[in-house]
Design a protein around this motif. Structure first.
Motif, PDB file in Angstrom:
ATOM      1  N   SER A  69     -19.920   6.150 -37.309  1.00  0.00           N
ATOM      2  CA  SER A  69     -18.602   6.609 -37.558  1.00  0.00           C
ATOM      3  C   SER A  69     -18.586   7.773 -38.517  1.00  0.00           C
ATOM      4  O   SER A  69     -19.861   8.271 -39.116  1.00  0.00           O
ATOM      5  CB  SER A  69     -17.690   5.599 -38.101  1.00  0.00           C
ATOM      6  N   GLN A  70     -17.373   8.272 -38.829  1.00  0.00           N
ATOM      7  CA  GLN A  70     -17.317   9.423 -40.082  1.00  0.00           C
ATOM      8  C   GLN A  70     -17.965   9.025 -41.665  1.00  0.00           C
ATOM      9  O   GLN A  70     -17.890   7.699 -41.898  1.00  0.00           O
ATOM     10  CB  GLN A  70     -15.868   9.710 -40.226  1.00  0.00           C
ATOM     11  N   VAL A  92     -28.825   6.837 -30.528  1.00  0.00           N
ATOM     12  CA  VAL A  92     -27.733   7.017 -31.514  1.00  0.00           C
ATOM     13  C   VAL A  92     -26.787   8.263 -31.099  1.00  0.00           C
ATOM     14  O   VAL A  92     -27.196   9.083 -30.974  1.00  0.00           O
ATOM     15  CB  VAL A  92     -28.676   7.481 -32.912  1.00  0.00           C
ATOM     16  N   ASP A  93     -25.559   7.452 -31.163  1.00  0.00           N
ATOM     17  CA  ASP A  93     -24.536   8.132 -30.916  1.00  0.00           C
ATOM     18  C   ASP A  93     -23.685   8.443 -32.414  1.00  0.00           C
ATOM     19  O   ASP A  93     -23.261   7.675 -33.024  1.00  0.00           O
ATOM     20  CB  ASP A  93     -23.278   7.501 -30.065  1.00  0.00           C
ATOM     21  N   ILE A  94     -23.744   9.819 -32.476  1.00  0.00           N
ATOM     22  CA  ILE A  94     -23.259  10.197 -33.744  1.00  0.00           C
ATOM     23  C   ILE A  94     -21.690  10.716 -33.558  1.00  0.00           C
ATOM     24  O   ILE A  94     -21.405  11.879 -33.049  1.00  0.00           O
ATOM     25  CB  ILE A  94     -24.026  11.470 -34.535  1.00  0.00           C
ATOM     26  N   CYS A  95     -20.912   9.796 -33.804  1.00  0.00           N
ATOM     27  CA  CYS A  95     -19.314  10.080 -33.119  1.00  0.00           C
ATOM     28  C   CYS A  95     -18.386  10.203 -34.427  1.00  0.00           C
ATOM     29  O   CYS A  95     -17.194  10.326 -34.089  1.00  0.00           O
ATOM     30  CB  CYS A  95     -19.030   8.606 -32.673  1.00  0.00           C
ATOM     31  N   GLY A  96     -18.778  10.508 -35.729  1.00  0.00           N
ATOM     32  CA  GLY A  96     -17.820  10.816 -36.600  1.00  0.00           C
ATOM     33  C   GLY A  96     -18.394  11.996 -37.508  1.00  0.00           C
ATOM     34  O   GLY A  96     -19.647  12.175 -37.479  1.00  0.00           O
ATOM     35  N   GLU A  97     -17.684  12.769 -37.816  1.00  0.00           N
ATOM     36  CA  GLU A  97     -17.876  14.045 -38.841  1.00  0.00           C
ATOM     37  C   GLU A  97     -18.458  13.685 -40.056  1.00  0.00           C
ATOM     38  O   GLU A  97     -18.325  12.647 -40.404  1.00  0.00           O
ATOM     39  CB  GLU A  97     -16.651  14.861 -39.170  1.00  0.00           C
ATOM     40  N   GLU A  98     -19.694  14.533 -40.341  1.00  0.00           N
ATOM     41  CA  GLU A  98     -20.349  14.345 -41.442  1.00  0.00           C
ATOM     42  C   GLU A  98     -21.312  13.097 -41.695  1.00  0.00           C
ATOM     43  O   GLU A  98     -21.408  12.429 -42.625  1.00  0.00           O
ATOM     44  CB  GLU A  98     -19.364  14.460 -42.817  1.00  0.00           C
ATOM     45  N   ALA A  99     -21.740  12.590 -40.429  1.00  0.00           N
ATOM     46  CA  ALA A  99     -22.494  11.600 -40.213  1.00  0.00           C
ATOM     47  C   ALA A  99     -23.964  11.772 -40.351  1.00  0.00           C
ATOM     48  O   ALA A  99     -24.204  13.054 -40.180  1.00  0.00           O
ATOM     49  CB  ALA A  99     -22.360  10.645 -39.087  1.00  0.00           C
ATOM     50  N   ASN A 100     -25.044  11.059 -40.622  1.00  0.00           N
ATOM     51  CA  ASN A 100     -26.199  11.291 -40.650  1.00  0.00           C
ATOM     52  C   ASN A 100     -27.234  10.180 -39.995  1.00  0.00           C
ATOM     53  O   ASN A 100     -26.719   9.177 -40.422  1.00  0.00           O
ATOM     54  CB  ASN A 100     -26.762  11.661 -41.957  1.00  0.00           C
ATOM     55  N   LYS A 125     -19.996  15.079 -32.527  1.00  0.00           N
ATOM     56  CA  LYS A 125     -18.878  15.590 -33.456  1.00  0.00           C
ATOM     57  C   LYS A 125     -19.701  16.756 -34.425  1.00  0.00           C
ATOM     58  O   LYS A 125     -20.785  16.484 -34.510  1.00  0.00           O
ATOM     59  CB  LYS A 125     -18.491  14.486 -34.301  1.00  0.00           C
ATOM     60  N   PRO A 126     -18.719  17.489 -34.987  1.00  0.00           N
ATOM     61  CA  PRO A 126     -19.062  18.706 -35.859  1.00  0.00           C
ATOM     62  C   PRO A 126     -19.686  18.231 -37.046  1.00  0.00           C
ATOM     63  O   PRO A 126     -19.075  17.055 -37.568  1.00  0.00           O
ATOM     64  CB  PRO A 126     -17.966  19.635 -35.814  1.00  0.00           C
ATOM     65  N   ASN A 127     -20.341  19.016 -37.814  1.00  0.00           N
ATOM     66  CA  ASN A 127     -20.943  18.903 -39.264  1.00  0.00           C
ATOM     67  C   ASN A 127     -21.494  17.561 -39.546  1.00  0.00           C
ATOM     68  O   ASN A 127     -21.335  17.021 -40.527  1.00  0.00           O
ATOM     69  CB  ASN A 127     -19.363  18.852 -40.026  1.00  0.00           C
ATOM     70  N   CYS A 128     -22.472  17.451 -38.476  1.00  0.00           N
ATOM     71  CA  CYS A 128     -23.512  16.235 -38.610  1.00  0.00           C
ATOM     72  C   CYS A 128     -24.793  16.537 -38.745  1.00  0.00           C
ATOM     73  O   CYS A 128     -24.996  17.772 -38.241  1.00  0.00           O
ATOM     74  CB  CYS A 128     -23.207  15.140 -37.386  1.00  0.00           C
ATOM     75  N   THR A 129     -25.800  15.528 -39.373  1.00  0.00           N
ATOM     76  CA  THR A 129     -27.131  15.966 -39.544  1.00  0.00           C
ATOM     77  C   THR A 129     -28.075  14.974 -38.777  1.00  0.00           C
ATOM     78  O   THR A 129     -27.464  13.556 -38.929  1.00  0.00           O
ATOM     79  CB  THR A 129     -27.550  16.095 -40.821  1.00  0.00           C
ATOM     80  N   LYS A 158     -21.805  23.317 -36.166  1.00  0.00           N
ATOM     81  CA  LYS A 158     -22.460  23.002 -37.262  1.00  0.00           C
ATOM     82  C   LYS A 158     -23.365  21.837 -37.422  1.00  0.00           C
ATOM     83  O   LYS A 158     -23.650  21.352 -38.665  1.00  0.00           O
ATOM     84  CB  LYS A 158     -21.397  22.834 -38.544  1.00  0.00           C
ATOM     85  N   THR A 159     -24.129  21.586 -36.556  1.00  0.00           N
ATOM     86  CA  THR A 159     -25.075  20.545 -36.214  1.00  0.00           C
ATOM     87  C   THR A 159     -26.276  21.003 -36.857  1.00  0.00           C
ATOM     88  O   THR A 159     -26.723  22.066 -36.642  1.00  0.00           O
ATOM     89  CB  THR A 159     -25.015  19.987 -34.752  1.00  0.00           C
ATOM     90  N   ASP A 160     -26.797  20.159 -37.661  1.00  0.00           N
ATOM     91  CA  ASP A 160     -28.317  20.530 -38.389  1.00  0.00           C
ATOM     92  C   ASP A 160     -28.994  19.281 -37.780  1.00  0.00           C
ATOM     93  O   ASP A 160     -28.975  18.095 -38.296  1.00  0.00           O
ATOM     94  CB  ASP A 160     -28.011  20.594 -39.838  1.00  0.00           C
ATOM     95  N   ALA A 161     -30.186  19.597 -37.093  1.00  0.00           N
ATOM     96  CA  ALA A 161     -30.906  18.405 -36.536  1.00  0.00           C
ATOM     97  C   ALA A 161     -32.366  19.012 -36.630  1.00  0.00           C
ATOM     98  O   ALA A 161     -32.853  20.184 -36.116  1.00  0.00           O
ATOM     99  CB  ALA A 161     -30.661  18.233 -34.793  1.00  0.00           C
TER     100      ALA A 161
END
Length: 254
Positions: A69-70, A92-100, A125-129, A158-161
């Motif tokens: 989540s976020q 892994v499902d990254i379903c919230g912003e700013e999650a890592n 979601k955007p802004n995740c790493t 804005k994804t950083d992977a």
């Protein structure tokens, strides 16, 4: 044959360090099948450590499904090097912003051992790493494989992977296979993947031998140095000491 199913739920503002320690001193054959479902709510963090305490004749399969989540954090560290056959799959499902999401592994595979790690990270979601680093050292007749996929949805700007796998082959009969994948539908992202493998650096071995260290011991020292990067990234000092002690036992036999 042992079948396990686990559900781990972290509610808001929760932190958990979880250690899974596998130990089998019987030397009998066994099959262990595991399914783990993880749900991490907002502002929560799970650090999961998988450690193999000794060499065994086990066949081990583990599937992990994690939903973030976020502003949540999930870190998985894999140190299960002593099983005859080991396969770990993570989705892994990254379903919230700013999650890592962080997945790291340091494996010393002794003779006649098979290890596979397969990951599928979905940036939804955007802004995740996300960060993945897999490091293996393979001895005689051992085999290892890493297949890692990063999926970025069109809204996940804005994804950083980051993804990297490295392997050192100590014998001509050892084998490492890597299949990194990127599937990106967003245009404002930073994603990278790579894989390297090769033999131990002979110049480094020679340098240690000129200092009076036998070749066999020099290889063991360089093996630990190569894998220690992953162990040093553990922030919990007590867990770091436990993992390092276990690695020493695998490499040096004590």
């Amino acid at each position: 044959i042992v079948n396990n199913k686990k559900l781990i739920v972290l509610n808001k503002n929760t932190n958990l360090d979880l250690i899974e320690l596998n130990s089998d001193i019987s030397k009998n054959n066994f099959i262990q099948n595991n399914q783990t479902i993880i749900k991490i709510d907002e502002n929560s963090s799970l650090k999961n450590y998988t450690i193999q305490n000794c060499k065994s004749n086990g066949f081990y399969y583990k599937f992990i499904k994690c939903i973030l989540s976020q502003k949540s954090n999930y870190e998985d560290y894999i140190f299960s090097s002593g099983l005859k056959f080991n396969k770990v799959e993570e989705e892994v499902d990254i379903c919230g912003e700013e999650a890592n999401c962080t997945i790291q592994s340091a494996l010393f595979l002794d003779s006649n051992v098979h290890q596979e790690i397969k990951t599928h990270l979905n940036h939804l979601k955007p802004n995740c790493t996300s960060y993945q680093k897999i490091k293996n050292v393979l001895n005689k007749n051992s085999k290892s494989a890493f297949q890692g996929k990063i999926f970025v949805k069109n809204v996940a700007q804005k994804t950083d992977a980051y993804q990297l796998s490295k392997a050192i082959l100590l014998d001509d009969t050892s084998e490492f296979n890597a299949k990194p994948e990127l599937e990106i539908y967003a245009d404002d992202v930073k994603c990278s993947h790579g894989s390297t493998s090769g033999s131990m650096n002979e110049d480094s071995i020679y340098y240690l031998m000129t200092r009076g260290i036998k070749r066999k011991n020099a290889i063991k020292l360089l093996t630990k140095a190569f894998l220690l990067e992953i162990i040093n990234s553990i922030t919990n000092v007590e867990i770091q000491k436990l993992v390092e002690k276990n690695l020493d036992r695998q490499i040096h036999g004590y």
